[in-house]
Design an enzyme around this catalytic site. Structure first.
Site: not given
Ligand code: NAP
Ligand code: GDD
Length: 324
Positions: A37, A124, A152, A178
């Protein structure tokens, strides 16, 4: 002829950095976004007019086929997901549908479309979950600890299975955590840098966090999107870990961030809140990127300290701008 790429999750952190990277490489970039929206293009506002945005949803099969027809890509980067681990316990079914089955739908759409398209799946380190080997390698057994990690893992295996079944060019990039200045605010790194910036500017006094003892292997998103592209330029498709090989605790992240703004003793500024604890925690994640280094020469270029400082400086700048 310019190469064409379709990115799902284009407005996310990685989607926006990958768009920047591919545009620099003279790609035509198409970005799939779902309808909302209120438009969510905070990370991609600078890309309007450069990226062609298409509407679609990973939970809607036909919309994916339509997006392929509209973009006719050479490469598809499937970055779209419900990517927040904590949320995956609240919406496990929706997470499985989008994060898990979404990959299957895109692979089926590619088969139906019939063109040879290179496919990148955003896998991931959460698939290693309770790590049985540290650092994890591509051969390390998986042990996911959340509905997100399980979803995943399905996407990872279906990517591999379609490569073996149909000889598709499918790559699964197993990326460790990252971050960047564009990270969503609910993730712990951005929550900390935003919180510390607010404390530094006198806008707030405390940050409420969950488990401070978990450890992560944190890299910089722009380095990691380059690795995604490099994987798709290989002769043969394979799966690769992308990581830094170092890991740090949330407490160490807090140390670097608070020290950067001259606060040595941060304990009075951090409260632990049970709302942010998880039903099952991943205590430690650390990856070995040796295979990626060996096969295509990738290594990380941003240190942990620099990552924290870049994010924090950016949040201070944004908040000052908002204040003015
Ligand atoms: P992010 O910022 O949360 O981006 C995810 C994107 O997916 C958002 O643009 C979201 O759109 C879109 N999305 C959610 N539901 C969808 C749906 N039903 N159809 C189409 N698009 C949808 O994640 P990111 O950190 O850039 O990560 C990119 C990818 O890498 C993800 O698949 C994540 O799980 C994976 N990954 C991330 C990390 C990390 O540490 N960042 C590590 C390993 C793997 P909206 O804005 O509409 O929600
Ligand atoms: N989000 C969040 N918020 N995490 C917290 C907090 C808080 O207030 N306090 C402590 N944490 C701890 C979580 O319990 C976790 O152990 C760690 O911080 C990292 O949390 P996130 O930053 O939410 O990331 P993630 O490691 O769970 O997941 C991210 O990395 C994955 C790759 O290992 C995401 O980007 C995933 O999409 C990705 O696959």
């Amino acid at each position: 002829m310019k190469k064409r790429a379709l990115i799902t999750g284009v407005n996310g952190m990685d989607g926006s950095h990958l768009s920047d990277f591919l545009l620099d490489k003279e790609y035509e970039v198409f970005g799939l976004e779902r309808r909302s929206s209120v438009k969510n293009r905070t990370n991609t506002s600078h890309l309007e007019g450069k990226v062609r945005f298409l509407t679609g949803d990973l939970s809607d099969q036909n919309s994916l086929l339509r997006a392929l027809k509209e973009s006719n890509p050479d490469e598809v980067y499937n970055l779209g997901a419900q990517s927040f681990v904590g949320e995956s316990w609240n919406t496990p079914e929706q997470t499985s549908d989008v994060t898990g089955l979404g990959a299957l739908r895109m692979l089926e759409a590619i088969r139906e479309y019939g063109k040879e398209i290179k496919f990148y799946q955003a896998s991931t380190s959460e698939m290693f979950g309770r790590m049985v080997e540290n650092p994890a390698k591509e051969t390390t057994p998986f042990y996911p600890r959340s509905p997100y990690g399980v979803s995943k893992l399905y996407a990872h295996w279906i990517t591999k299975n379609y490569r073996e079944s149909y000889d598709m060019f499918n790559v699964s990039g197993i990326l460790f955590n990252h971050e960047s200045e564009r990270r969503g605010h609910e993730f712990v790194t951005r929550k900390i840098t935003d919180g510390v910036a607010r404390i530094f500017l006198g806008l707030s006094d405390q940050i409420a966090l969950g488990n401070l003892d978990s450890r992560r292997d944190w890299g910089y998103s722009p380095d990691y999107v380059e690795a995604m592209w490099m994987m798709l330029q290989l002769e043969d498709p394979d799966d690769y870990i992308i990581a830094t090989g170092e890991c740090h605790s949330i407490r160490e992240f807090l140390d670097v961030a608070f020290n950067h703004v001259g606060i040595e003793n941060w304990s009075k500024h951090v409260v632990q809140d049970p709302r942010y604890m998880r039903p099952a925690e991943v205590d430690v994640l650390r990856g070995d990127y040796g295979k990626a280094k060996n096969d295509f020469g990738w290594s990380p270029s941003t240190s942990f300290e620099n990552l924290v400082k870049k994010m924090l400086d950016n949040d201070i700048r944004l908040l000052k701008k908002e204040k003015n």
